[in-house]
Design a protein around this motif. Structure first.
Motif, short mmCIF file in Angstrom:
data_model
loop_
_atom_site.label_atom_id
_atom_site.label_comp_id
_atom_site.label_asym_id
_atom_site.label_seq_id
_atom_site.Cartn_x
_atom_site.Cartn_y
_atom_site.Cartn_z
N LYS A 163 0.83 -1.20 0.00
CA LYS A 163 0.00 0.00 0.00
C LYS A 163 0.87 1.25 0.00
O LYS A 163 2.01 1.26 0.50
CB LYS A 163 -0.94 0.01 1.21
CG LYS A 163 -0.24 0.26 2.54
CD LYS A 163 -1.27 0.46 3.64
CE LYS A 163 -0.57 0.84 4.96
NZ LYS A 163 -1.53 1.16 6.03
N VAL A 164 0.33 2.33 -0.54
CA VAL A 164 1.04 3.60 -0.65
C VAL A 164 0.10 4.72 -0.21
O VAL A 164 -1.09 4.71 -0.55
CB VAL A 164 1.52 3.87 -2.11
CG1 VAL A 164 2.22 5.21 -2.19
CG2 VAL A 164 2.41 2.74 -2.59
N ARG A 165 0.63 5.67 0.54
CA ARG A 165 -0.15 6.86 0.86
C ARG A 165 0.77 8.08 0.87
O ARG A 165 1.98 7.96 1.06
CB ARG A 165 -0.86 6.72 2.21
CG ARG A 165 0.04 6.70 3.43
CD ARG A 165 -0.78 6.60 4.71
NE ARG A 165 0.05 6.51 5.91
CZ ARG A 165 0.48 7.56 6.61
NH1 ARG A 165 0.16 8.80 6.21
NH2 ARG A 165 1.22 7.40 7.69
N VAL A 166 0.17 9.23 0.64
CA VAL A 166 0.90 10.50 0.72
C VAL A 166 0.55 11.14 2.06
O VAL A 166 -0.63 11.31 2.40
CB VAL A 166 0.51 11.44 -0.44
CG1 VAL A 166 1.19 12.80 -0.28
CG2 VAL A 166 0.90 10.81 -1.78
N HIS A 167 1.59 11.50 2.82
CA HIS A 167 1.35 12.12 4.13
C HIS A 167 1.33 13.63 3.97
O HIS A 167 2.32 14.25 3.55
CB HIS A 167 2.43 11.73 5.13
CG HIS A 167 2.26 12.42 6.46
ND1 HIS A 167 1.34 12.02 7.40
CD2 HIS A 167 2.87 13.53 6.98
CE1 HIS A 167 1.40 12.82 8.45
NE2 HIS A 167 2.32 13.75 8.21
N ILE A 168 0.21 14.23 4.35
CA ILE A 168 0.06 15.68 4.39
C ILE A 168 -0.33 16.05 5.82
O ILE A 168 -1.33 15.53 6.34
CB ILE A 168 -1.02 16.18 3.41
CG1 ILE A 168 -0.64 15.77 1.98
CG2 ILE A 168 -1.19 17.69 3.51
CD1 ILE A 168 -1.70 16.13 0.96
N PRO A 169 0.43 16.89 6.50
CA PRO A 169 0.08 17.28 7.88
C PRO A 169 -1.34 17.83 7.92
O PRO A 169 -1.78 18.53 7.01
CB PRO A 169 1.11 18.35 8.22
CG PRO A 169 2.27 18.06 7.33
CD PRO A 169 1.67 17.55 6.06
N ASN A 170 -2.06 17.51 8.99
CA ASN A 170 -3.45 17.98 9.10
C ASN A 170 -3.58 19.21 9.99
O ASN A 170 -4.68 19.65 10.27
CB ASN A 170 -4.35 16.86 9.64
CG ASN A 170 -3.89 16.35 11.00
OD1 ASN A 170 -3.01 16.93 11.63
ND2 ASN A 170 -4.48 15.26 11.46
N LYS A 203 0.79 21.11 4.15
CA LYS A 203 1.61 20.91 2.97
C LYS A 203 2.65 19.85 3.30
O LYS A 203 3.20 19.85 4.40
CB LYS A 203 2.31 22.20 2.54
CG LYS A 203 1.38 23.35 2.19
CD LYS A 203 2.20 24.58 1.84
CE LYS A 203 1.30 25.77 1.53
NZ LYS A 203 2.09 26.99 1.23
N PRO A 204 2.96 18.94 2.36
CA PRO A 204 3.94 17.89 2.65
C PRO A 204 5.32 18.43 3.03
O PRO A 204 6.05 17.76 3.76
CB PRO A 204 4.00 17.09 1.34
CG PRO A 204 2.70 17.36 0.67
CD PRO A 204 2.33 18.76 1.03
#
Length: 495
Positions: free
Chosen positions: A344-351, A357-358
């Protein structure tokens, strides 16, 4: 509990970023950020001292305005580039006396690992526990409250970085008028972007910036390996410049607005005009044309990461891949990675508000590391000054400095602990003063003050968000149960 703010300073590939935050429940509440693009830094290192210093100063000013917080102390992150990770063991002995293991024993053990690490061209930055062994009998993640008679041993990871790189960063930050509270490696910081399941099963964080792509592998709750490759966002832009005969700025803007990393999903309908270097007439380019170039560079970067992982025996990443960093903003980067791997792959973007922004992932992760370290010191502080020199003994002071020169950060960490101990003492004194009962002849005056305070409380209107209200309701409970708090911290640390 007195409000305490944490400030992370991120010297990156092309910019300096500052994030101001505070502990909020089990995470970080960001209250202000700042960013300044500069040619004075590259790959997390200082290229031009004056430009870098000015960029740090400007970014601090921006963060001050955004957060309303005076900033003079910061946590600094260092890149994974030229970072070494090795594993070692150490132990403390109890001589047959039954001893309940406390956080103080754990902290002492980790400090011993730091102090015993051999000096060289690299400097020890982070020491993190992998597991503990009680009386040579069984391996545990958290030995607190256990009874040991013979020994407590630790298997620990040690992260070290190039000494020259560290000294130049520290010198530049201090020249900007800031005090460094602590230094954290991205290799350790990235653990905060992973879920418990990812970090247990085995996951890779890939941070693709402008000049460097960093990556770290975690398994069974801790960091196992980290490295970097030199293919990143700037290479994408430069290849676009060559392919479409345009300027760097034009190519960079096209990459950000219309770029796509996965050719199969890019559109022929998205069109833009690119100015030509040798012609006054611009050329029409589609998003699919851009993807034809971008996909090759991004794929080369990913393949370089895969090859390095395989060379170091990491062939099974059951927890998946987490993409972040400035170049993770390019559309299709997740789909390209999914096309290359089965996991699995995901893009982490701060919430966090204001930092979604990454490219802010690294700085926010520094805050998480700083909070974890600070909460640990509220529970236990190790005295590193048993042999403190006399004030009038000049030679003794020089000898002490010479003995500590083997580890550049020894004084920094000792100072950090001393400041935390003083803060704890101040909090305790304040608590004692708060509960001093009034004299009998001043009961009426005290009651009047209480009535006035109640009226003031009823008329008070919060000028901040509900988040701050919730935080203030939670703090007394946290302050009253330090033991359970630290137990939770260690649980998070070891998972």
């Amino acid at each position: 509990m007195k409000e305490h703010y944490y400030v992370a300073l991120d010297i990156g590939s092309s910019s300096v970023k500052v994030v101001v935050g505070e502990k909020f429940h089990n995470g970080v509440n960001v209250i202000g950020t700042g960013q300044t693009f500069t040619d004075g830094v590259s790959k997390g290192m200082i290229n031009d001292f004056d430009q870098a210093k000015n960029a740090i100063t400007d970014t601090i000013k921006k963060a001050k305005i955004a957060s309303g917080v005076d900033i003079d102390e910061v946590f600094v992150k260092i890149p994974i580039a030229d970072t070494h990770i090795h594993f070692t063991e150490d132990a403390i002995r109890f001589g047959g006396e039954a001893t309940e293991i406390t956080g103080e024993h754990i902290e002492e053990l980790l400090e011993n690992v730091r102090m015993n690490d051999p000096a060289g061209q690299h400097e020890t930055v982070s020491v993190y526990p992998v597991s503990f062994v009680v009386d040579s009998l069984h391996e545990v993640n958290d030995p607190k409250e256990m009874i040991a008679e013979e020994s407590l041993a630790v298997k620990a990871g040690v992260v070290s970085a190039n000494r020259t790189l560290l000294i130049n960063i520290v010198k530049c930050v201090e020249a900007a008028g800031l005090t460094i509270l602590d230094v954290y490696s991205d290799a350790v910081n990235y653990q905060h972007v992973l879920t418990d399941a990812e970090i247990e099963l085995g996951a890779v964080v890939i941070d693709m910036g402008l000049d460097i792509t960093q990556f770290a592998y975690y398994e069974r709750g801790s960091l196992k390996y980290a490295n970097s490759v030199g293919i990143a966002g700037r290479d994408i832009t430069l290849d676009l410049v060559d392919e479409f005969n345009t300027s760097y700025d034009e190519a960079d803007q096209a990459k950000e607005q219309y770029g796509h990393a996965f050719f199969d999903l890019a559109s022929d309908d998205e069109k833009m005009m690119l100015a030509q270097n040798d012609s006054g007439k611009p050329a029409e380019v589609t998003s699919k044309d851009l993807a034809d170039v971008i996909e090759l560079v991004v794929e080369d970067a990913f393949m370089a990461v895969f090859e390095d992982l395989a060379k170091n025996g990491i062939n099974n990443v059951q927890g998946g891949f987490v993409l972040t960093g400035g170049s993770a903003n390019i559309r299709g980067i997740k789909e390209l990675m999914q096309d290359l791997v089965a996991e699995k792959v995901r893009v982490h973007i701060p919430n966090q508000m204001g930092a979604r922004k990454p490219e802010f992932t690294s700085a926010i992760s520094v805050l998480s590391s700083g909070i974890m370290f600070d909460e640990l010191l509220e529970y236990v502080t190790i005295d590193n000054h048993d042999d403190y020199p006399e004030a009038d003994s000049h030679n003794a002071v020089n000898d002490d400095q010479d003995s500590q020169s083997a580890n550049f950060f020894t004084g920094l960490f000792a100072k950090r602990k001393e400041e935390n101990e003083l803060q704890v003492n101040r909090d305790e004194d304040s608590a004692e003063d708060e509960y001093n009962y009034p004299e009998e002849d001043s009961v009426e005056e005290s009651q009047a003050d209480e009535d006035a305070a109640e009226d003031e409380y009823e008329d008070y209107t919060y000028d901040d968000a509900d988040n701050r209200s919730e935080r203030s309701e939670q703090e007394p409970k946290e302050q009253g149960d330090l033991g359970s708090k630290v137990k939770k911290i260690f649980k998070n640390l070891f998972e």
